[in-house]
Design a protein around this motif. Sequence first.
Motif, short mmCIF file in Angstrom:
data_model
loop_
_atom_site.label_atom_id
_atom_site.label_comp_id
_atom_site.label_asym_id
_atom_site.label_seq_id
_atom_site.Cartn_x
_atom_site.Cartn_y
_atom_site.Cartn_z
N ARG A 31 2.41 -0.18 -10.48
CA ARG A 31 1.88 1.19 -9.73
C ARG A 31 2.20 2.24 -10.50
NH1 ARG A 31 0.96 1.44 -3.66
NH2 ARG A 31 -0.90 0.31 -4.51
N MET A 32 1.39 3.24 -11.32
CA MET A 32 1.78 4.36 -12.01
C MET A 32 1.27 5.49 -11.44
SD MET A 32 1.43 2.36 -15.76
CE MET A 32 -0.01 1.22 -15.22
N SER A 33 1.85 6.58 -11.95
CA SER A 33 1.19 7.89 -11.28
C SER A 33 1.60 8.98 -12.01
CB SER A 33 1.43 8.05 -9.85
OG SER A 33 2.79 8.30 -9.45
N TYR A 34 0.98 10.37 -12.09
CA TYR A 34 1.24 11.50 -12.79
C TYR A 34 1.40 12.57 -11.62
CZ TYR A 34 -0.48 9.43 -17.29
OH TYR A 34 -0.51 8.64 -18.21
N ALA B 56 0.72 -1.16 0.05
CA ALA B 56 -0.03 0.06 -0.10
C ALA B 56 0.62 1.18 -0.02
CB ALA B 56 -0.96 -0.02 1.30
N ASP B 57 1.87 1.24 0.60
CA ASP B 57 2.98 2.40 0.70
C ASP B 57 3.84 2.56 -0.50
OD1 ASP B 57 1.94 3.02 2.98
OD2 ASP B 57 3.10 1.99 4.27
N VAL B 58 3.90 1.61 -1.48
CA VAL B 58 4.74 1.89 -2.88
C VAL B 58 4.52 3.08 -3.30
CG1 VAL B 58 5.43 1.01 -4.87
CG2 VAL B 58 4.90 -0.70 -2.87
N GLN B 59 5.62 3.71 -3.55
CA GLN B 59 5.47 5.16 -4.29
C GLN B 59 6.31 4.99 -5.45
OE1 GLN B 59 3.48 7.71 -3.35
NE2 GLN B 59 3.06 6.46 -1.65
N ALA B 60 6.31 5.96 -6.43
CA ALA B 60 6.91 6.10 -7.66
C ALA B 60 8.21 5.94 -7.75
CB ALA B 60 6.23 6.92 -8.52
N GLU B 61 9.25 5.22 -8.33
CA GLU B 61 10.66 4.89 -8.02
C GLU B 61 10.98 5.29 -9.56
OE1 GLU B 61 10.21 1.43 -4.80
OE2 GLU B 61 10.80 0.96 -6.95
N GLY C 153 5.36 8.49 -13.19
CA GLY C 153 6.22 7.46 -12.22
C GLY C 153 5.93 6.19 -12.22
N ARG C 154 6.56 5.08 -12.05
CA ARG C 154 6.06 3.85 -11.93
C ARG C 154 6.97 3.10 -10.88
NH1 ARG C 154 6.29 1.15 -17.58
NH2 ARG C 154 6.53 -0.73 -16.61
N ALA C 155 6.41 2.06 -10.25
CA ALA C 155 7.27 1.07 -9.53
C ALA C 155 6.74 -0.43 -9.56
CB ALA C 155 6.81 1.64 -7.98
N GLU C 156 7.48 -1.41 -9.54
CA GLU C 156 7.00 -2.68 -9.66
C GLU C 156 7.09 -3.48 -8.27
OE1 GLU C 156 8.22 -5.14 -12.89
OE2 GLU C 156 8.62 -3.21 -14.17
#
Length: 266
Positions: free
Chosen positions: A73-76, A28-33, A60-63
Amino acid sequence: MTEATMEAEALAPADAKEGEVATPVLWADVQAEHLSMLRLAPLPTDRATGGRPLRFVEFGRAERHSKDFSLLRMSYRLPGQKTRKEQNNLDIWVDHANRAVRVGPESGLQIEPWNRGLGRFMLAQGIHWAQKRWSEYRIEGIALANKDALNEDTRMRRDHFLKTQGFEVAYADPQHLKGSVNEAKVGNLNNSWNADKVQIVEILDAAQMLQQADQKIQEQEVTIRKAEDKVSKYRRDDSSLRFTIACLVTFAVFQAGLLIWIATHR
């Protein structure tokens, strides 16, 4: 049973049906890396969304991967603009036990700015990621929000967006209010997006753009200085002409007065 599986099952919704993809919260706490820059091409003004100027956004994205689940997880992020927490986020959850994929968040994909191609780009990235490893998995069907169907133009935009990526949209009523996306095979979906609207800008490309912009600014400064010099020269010439004209007028008036005086004193 692994620790990740136990944690996921413990935190999954209690009313989840058998066979459905459980949405674990272990990440749940994963942020874009991994960050990159996107260029939103300038587009004509749209009657529904207004002006669409050239913009740049941070993508941003993180796996995360475990034996039982995988997550993309992807975000702008938009410079100088605040967005709500639920906006500009998309999760792709993979349940390896059930060989299934779920798209989140449950509230639906909410993109700002709207109608710029960002939603399609983000979903295409998620499809491409899933197809590389799990093209045989199924992506489960979901019910579509009724609020999007209240406006015909909004509904048609949404349906076009989904159908373009390879999803099948079905309605349970003739009013097109109760819509849903049918279950589909991951490998059958479309992982492309409109590259005329959204372009990925690499680091070297961004550096080149900045360098070109700096050069143009310097060239404009030189042009402005030359224009200002010309204006100053014209002003000086104008002042000289005004002084000359004033002297000529004064001399002409003096000559006229002198002639009148001579004529009246003969």
